[in-house]
Design a protein around this motif. Structure first.
Motif, PDB file in Angstrom:
ATOM      1  N   ASP A 206     -11.648   3.081   3.977  1.00  0.00           N
ATOM      2  CA  ASP A 206     -11.769   1.707   3.485  1.00  0.00           C
ATOM      3  C   ASP A 206     -10.678   1.382   2.475  1.00  0.00           C
ATOM      4  OD1 ASP A 206     -13.971   1.386   5.073  1.00  0.00           O
ATOM      5  OD2 ASP A 206     -15.412   1.820   3.472  1.00  0.00           O
ATOM      6  N   LEU A 207     -10.423   2.311   1.571  1.00  0.00           N
ATOM      7  CA  LEU A 207      -9.395   2.075   0.557  1.00  0.00           C
ATOM      8  C   LEU A 207      -8.031   1.917   1.205  1.00  0.00           C
ATOM      9  CD1 LEU A 207      -8.908   1.932  -2.521  1.00  0.00           C
ATOM     10  CD2 LEU A 207      -8.477   4.388  -2.483  1.00  0.00           C
ATOM     11  N   GLY A 208      -7.710   2.764   2.173  1.00  0.00           N
ATOM     12  CA  GLY A 208      -6.428   2.657   2.861  1.00  0.00           C
ATOM     13  C   GLY A 208      -6.295   1.349   3.623  1.00  0.00           C
ATOM     14  N   ALA A 209      -7.388   0.902   4.287  1.00  0.00           N
ATOM     15  CA  ALA A 209      -7.334  -0.349   5.046  1.00  0.00           C
ATOM     16  C   ALA A 209      -7.107  -1.544   4.129  1.00  0.00           C
ATOM     17  CB  ALA A 209      -8.625  -0.524   5.839  1.00  0.00           C
ATOM     18  N   VAL A 210      -7.767  -1.556   2.964  1.00  0.00           N
ATOM     19  CA  VAL A 210      -7.607  -2.674   2.030  1.00  0.00           C
ATOM     20  C   VAL A 210      -6.174  -2.733   1.507  1.00  0.00           C
ATOM     21  CG1 VAL A 210      -8.297  -3.565  -0.225  1.00  0.00           C
ATOM     22  CG2 VAL A 210     -10.028  -2.758   1.375  1.00  0.00           C
ATOM     23  N   PHE A 211      -5.649  -1.583   1.077  1.00  0.00           N
ATOM     24  CA  PHE A 211      -4.280  -1.568   0.550  1.00  0.00           C
ATOM     25  C   PHE A 211      -3.266  -1.916   1.630  1.00  0.00           C
ATOM     26  CE2 PHE A 211      -5.688   0.910  -3.232  1.00  0.00           C
ATOM     27  CZ  PHE A 211      -5.010   0.170  -4.186  1.00  0.00           C
ATOM     28  N   SER A 212      -3.510  -1.472   2.857  1.00  0.00           N
ATOM     29  CA  SER A 212      -2.572  -1.787   3.942  1.00  0.00           C
ATOM     30  C   SER A 212      -2.551  -3.289   4.223  1.00  0.00           C
ATOM     31  CB  SER A 212      -2.974  -1.011   5.194  1.00  0.00           C
ATOM     32  OG  SER A 212      -2.123  -1.332   6.268  1.00  0.00           O
ATOM     33  N   ALA A 213      -3.738  -3.918   4.278  1.00  0.00           N
ATOM     34  CA  ALA A 213      -3.786  -5.371   4.489  1.00  0.00           C
ATOM     35  C   ALA A 213      -3.158  -6.110   3.318  1.00  0.00           C
ATOM     36  CB  ALA A 213      -5.239  -5.807   4.680  1.00  0.00           C
ATOM     37  N   TYR A 214      -3.369  -5.608   2.107  1.00  0.00           N
ATOM     38  CA  TYR A 214      -2.792  -6.223   0.908  1.00  0.00           C
ATOM     39  C   TYR A 214      -1.264  -6.174   0.975  1.00  0.00           C
ATOM     40  CZ  TYR A 214      -2.710  -7.479  -4.101  1.00  0.00           C
ATOM     41  OH  TYR A 214      -2.531  -8.110  -5.305  1.00  0.00           O
ATOM     42  N   ALA A 215      -0.716  -5.008   1.365  1.00  0.00           N
ATOM     43  CA  ALA A 215       0.743  -4.881   1.460  1.00  0.00           C
ATOM     44  C   ALA A 215       1.309  -5.783   2.550  1.00  0.00           C
ATOM     45  CB  ALA A 215       1.104  -3.422   1.730  1.00  0.00           C
ATOM     46  N   ASP A 216       0.623  -5.864   3.689  1.00  0.00           N
ATOM     47  CA  ASP A 216       1.099  -6.755   4.758  1.00  0.00           C
ATOM     48  C   ASP A 216       1.104  -8.210   4.307  1.00  0.00           C
ATOM     49  OD1 ASP A 216       1.363  -4.533   6.322  1.00  0.00           O
ATOM     50  OD2 ASP A 216      -0.551  -4.813   7.382  1.00  0.00           O
ATOM     51  N   PHE A 217       0.078  -8.596   3.541  1.00  0.00           N
ATOM     52  CA  PHE A 217       0.040  -9.963   3.036  1.00  0.00           C
ATOM     53  C   PHE A 217       1.208 -10.239   2.091  1.00  0.00           C
ATOM     54  CE2 PHE A 217      -1.175 -12.477  -0.740  1.00  0.00           C
ATOM     55  CZ  PHE A 217      -1.233 -13.725  -0.160  1.00  0.00           C
ATOM     56  N   GLU A 218       1.497  -9.317   1.187  1.00  0.00           N
ATOM     57  CA  GLU A 218       2.610  -9.518   0.257  1.00  0.00           C
ATOM     58  C   GLU A 218       3.928  -9.644   1.009  1.00  0.00           C
ATOM     59  OE1 GLU A 218       2.643 -10.187  -2.748  1.00  0.00           O
ATOM     60  OE2 GLU A 218       0.800  -9.486  -3.672  1.00  0.00           O
TER      61      GLU A 218
END
Length: 794
Positions: free
Chosen positions: A758-770
């Motif tokens: 879950d933590l990896g998925a959230v950070f990955s989506a966050y980075a893609d958004f940035e």
């Protein structure tokens, strides 16, 4: 520190040199051994050494010593030299330092003692036990280990007895010590008895009354009685423990008799006490030695040589006709005394039946018939005080010579047909199909099923106000083989309806739900099938609604009944709405008129259905206002929001959840989150102006109520991020704020693969958004760097 470490290593030079000289180890291997020891010694020399460092050091030295022994055996080196003793002494030295550092840890002392016992260091053990017991006088395991060593290794029974007596003075309420002292005395008596046999001394030869009493277990009996005198509150389990110890030795009948007498005196009114006394005759307390271990005595074996041995009865007996063994007959005799002493206690009768069912019924048909006959007699004599469970067990008895296994359904056993042509004389108790109409139930049921129904009728007549009795009756009827014939299916349904009607004044909400699951077409709805779906399928909605309404009159605060009624309304509306367009098209003339009429009819029906369903939900909320919970609110509003989702409807549901203050704190965490997630999913799919604004409002309410770091809110924030990213009006700052909330939730969850994912998925989506919103690679890499830091910290 370095000087002390090197000094310790220099002491080991002679032993290491001996290993090289004898060819057990090479110079390189010895150098590696010295490096490892230096590493461990530095760990032990630091200011606060840890226990695990000592343990790892000892484990390493144990592996080295095992390797040394293997190589010595392979090289056929028979002579012992300095290296053979130095390794063990080095481990002793490590243990000594560990026990000085961790004196308050009894496990460390026990490991030291076990290692010394393994190495047969008797002299060292003689000093270890006093030191350990002086520091840990309350540790019963140390006392038992010390006494066992004295008795079995040193052969000093007096010292072992003194140790346990001293332990009992310090720990008079330790059950383990009393049992081990009792075992020690029994073992000592058995040892003396075996010695007399070896020496050829007869039991009566040269023995006075005192010696005879000693050999009959006078000392173990005194230990047992003193234990009860000091600890009178100890229950039946304590006494059973002594019986199990007696089973480990021969010729303990006098001690067993004393224990059973104390159980009979102290537990006259406890059925379990009678069961213990009865089952001891079957091979031990609780029958744990199993009936299958019973064997016939060999011809010519006398009772004096095997006083406790159970044997088969050779010929007919007055008590059991040769079907039971002597042990089983003794058990039955004890249980008869029990039911005579406690004639109105259903637990006593249940214990009697349980012991009878445990007899080995696979031995002979005669024994099977005897078990069934006695069981029927027990149930008949106890009919006035049986519980619903016992009536159910009674109903499971086959009318033939077998006993239905406890796990087998009564109806399945009763549904088998007897073979054609078998005479009643040859099989007088065999169950058979009724050839013609029967006064009890026609030819729909077998004789076994009719017998079960007859027993259950006696049960409901004896317990007319007990809902458990009626539930058992209905459960047995539902278990009958309804797939046989339509006539049998109809008979089962008719009897079930009759049971529910007669028991309507005392039914529980669960039984009303079972009643509502009855189809009016003659079938029984499976337990897993929704009641409303089955009723709507055959047009039985009104009947099921009437049953649920009767249940709500008796239980107006039942969450289950209200939820079932709402689901019933919902499914009936779905079925009715599916037929509206066809009816409207038939009534209209042209194609355009039929299309418009169908739309108007659908809208009209939907509005009426929504008003009706909303009224039922509001009535349920009002009736359950005193015990309102978020789970109930969610269950009631679920059918509404699945068909008529709107901002107003979701807001009403959340408002009702806000009234649920009974649980407080985190007790309401999951269910409101579920409603909010459903609201946000609808908002992300519809994207109406009010829905998007409402989603933002829900986000504020949830974060204020539960905070940002609650792991259960992660699905909610994921839905909220989807709503914002699909909305053109959402700012990048709002989306970043939602991502930060999701990161806090993921970091607050407990460890594990799912949490890390879950933590990896959230950070990955966050980075893609940035990266997509700003095009700045540095910002995306900064987010990924935060993920790496968080993973390392975990």
């Amino acid at each position: 520190m370095a000087d002390s470490v090197e000094q310790l290593l220099e002491r080991q030079i002679p032993a290491l040199r001996d290993l090289v000289d004898r060819g057990i180890m090479t110079t390189e291997e010895v150098q590696g051994l010295v490096d490892q020891r230096r590493h461990f010694e530095y760990r032990l020399q630091r200011r606060s050494p840890r226990k695990v460092d000592f343990i790892r050091y000892i484990e390493y030295e144990g592996k080295v010593d095992a390797l040394r022994k293997i190589r010595k055996q392979r090289l056929r080196l028979l002579k012992n030299t300095v290296s053979d003793f130095a390794q063990t002494q080095h481990v002793f030295f490590i243990f000594e330092r560990a026990c000085r550092k961790f004196q308050a840890d009894p496990d460390m002392w026990l490991q030291y003692i076990d290692f010394a016992a393994k190495e047969k260091a008797e002299k060292r053990l003689g000093t270890l036990f006093p030191r350990a017991l002086q520091l840990h006088p309350r540790h019963t395991g140390l006392w038992v280990k010390a006494a066992s060593w004295q008795y079995f290794e040193v052969s000093n029974a007096s010292a072992a007895r003194v140790l346990l007596q001293r332990a009992l003075r310090l720990n008079p309420h330790a059950e383990l010590l009393w049992r081990e002292y009792f075992r020690l005395e029994l073992h000592y008596v058995a040892k003396l008895g075996q010695r007399r046999v070896v020496l050829g001394i007869d039991k009566s030869e040269g023995s006075d009354a005192k010696d005879a009493a000693f050999l009959q277990g006078a000392v173990p009996k005194a230990v047992y009685l003193n234990a009860l005198k000091i600890n009178p509150a100890w229950g039946l389990g304590f006494r059973v423990g002594f019986l199990r110890i007696c089973n480990e030795f021969d010729e303990t009948q006098h001690v067993v008799a004393a224990i059973l007498d104390s159980i009979a005196q102290d537990f006259k009114g406890d059925p379990e006490g009678w069961v213990v006394r009865a089952t001891y005759h079957l091979g031990g307390p609780g029958g744990e030695d199993k009936q299958g271990e019973e064997e016939e005595s060999e011809a010519g074996t006398s009772d004096e040589k095997q006083p406790n041995k159970r044997r088969r009865v050779a010929g007919p007996s007055e008590a059991g006709g040769g079907a039971f063994s002597e042990g089983e007959l003794a058990s039955v005799s004890v249980l008869e005394q029990g039911v005579a002493s406690l004639p109105a206690d259903p637990n006593m009768w249940a214990a009697y039946a349980r012991v009878l069912r445990s007899f080995d019924t696979a031995a002979t048909p005669r024994k099977q018939a005897e078990v069934r006959r006695r069981l029927e007699g027990v149930y008949e004599r106890a009919a006035t005080c049986l519980t619903p469970e016992l009536f159910l067990d009674w109903a499971k008895l086959e009318p033939g010579g077998d006993v239905v296994p406890a796990a087998a359904p009564a109806a399945a056993a009763a549904a088998e047909e007897s073979e054609a042509g078998t005479s009643d004389e040859k099989q007088p108790n065999k169950r058979r199909r009724v050839a013609g109409p029967s006064e009890a139930g026609g030819d729909a049921f077998s004789e076994g099923e009719l017998a079960s129904v007859s027993v259950l009728e006696q049960g409901v007549a004896s317990l007319p106000a007990d809902p458990n009795m009626w539930a058992a009756y209905a459960r047995v009827l539902r278990s009958f083989d309804t797939a046989a014939t339509p006539r049998k299916q109809a008979e089962v349904r008719r009897r079930l309806e009759g049971v529910y009607e007669r028991a309507a004044t005392c039914l529980t909400p669960e039984l009303f739900l079972d009643w509502a699951k009855l189809e009016p077409g003659g079938d029984v709805v499976p337990a897993a099938a929704p009641a409303a779906a089955a009723a709507a399928r055959v047009g039985g909605v009104a009947r099921s609604e009437a049953v649920l309404c009767r249940g709500l009159k008796a239980h107006p605060n039942s969450h289950e009944l209200w939820t079932a009624l709402v689901e019933l309304k919902h499914w009936s509306h779905v079925v009715a709405a599916a037929t509206v367009p066809a009816k409207a098209g038939d009534d209209a003339g042209s194609e355009d008129e039929s299309g418009g009429a169908a739309v108007e009819a659908e809208a009209s029906v939907a509005a009426a259905q929504k008003a009706e369903l909303t009224g039922v939900v509001e009535e349920a909320l009002a009736a359950c206002s005193a015990s309102l919970s978020s789970a109930l609110v969610t269950a009631l509003f679920q059918p509404l929001v699945s068909r008529f989702a709107s901002h107003k409807l979701f807001a009403a549901a959340l408002a009702h959840c806000g009234r649920c203050r009974g649980g407080g704190g985190g007790a309401l965490l999951d269910i409101p989150t579920q409603l909010c997630c459903q609201y946000l999913r609808w908002a992300s799919s519809s994207l109406e102006q009010g829905a998007v604004a409402g989603a933002a409002k829900v986000h504020r309410i949830v974060t204020q109520r539960f905070g940002r770091s609650t792991p259960a809110l992660l699905p909610f924030f994921a839905e909220y991020i989807n709503v914002l990213r699909l909305s053109q009006a959402a700012s990048d700052a709002a989306i970043r704020d939602a991502f930060e909330s999701a990161v806090s939730c993921a970091q607050g969850s407990s460890g594990g693969d799912d949490a890390e994912s879950d933590l990896g998925a959230v950070f990955s989506a966050y980075a893609d958004f940035e990266l997509a919103s700003t095009g700045d690679v540095a910002k995306a890499e900064a987010v990924r760097w935060r993920l790496a830091v968080a993973a390392r910290s975990d």
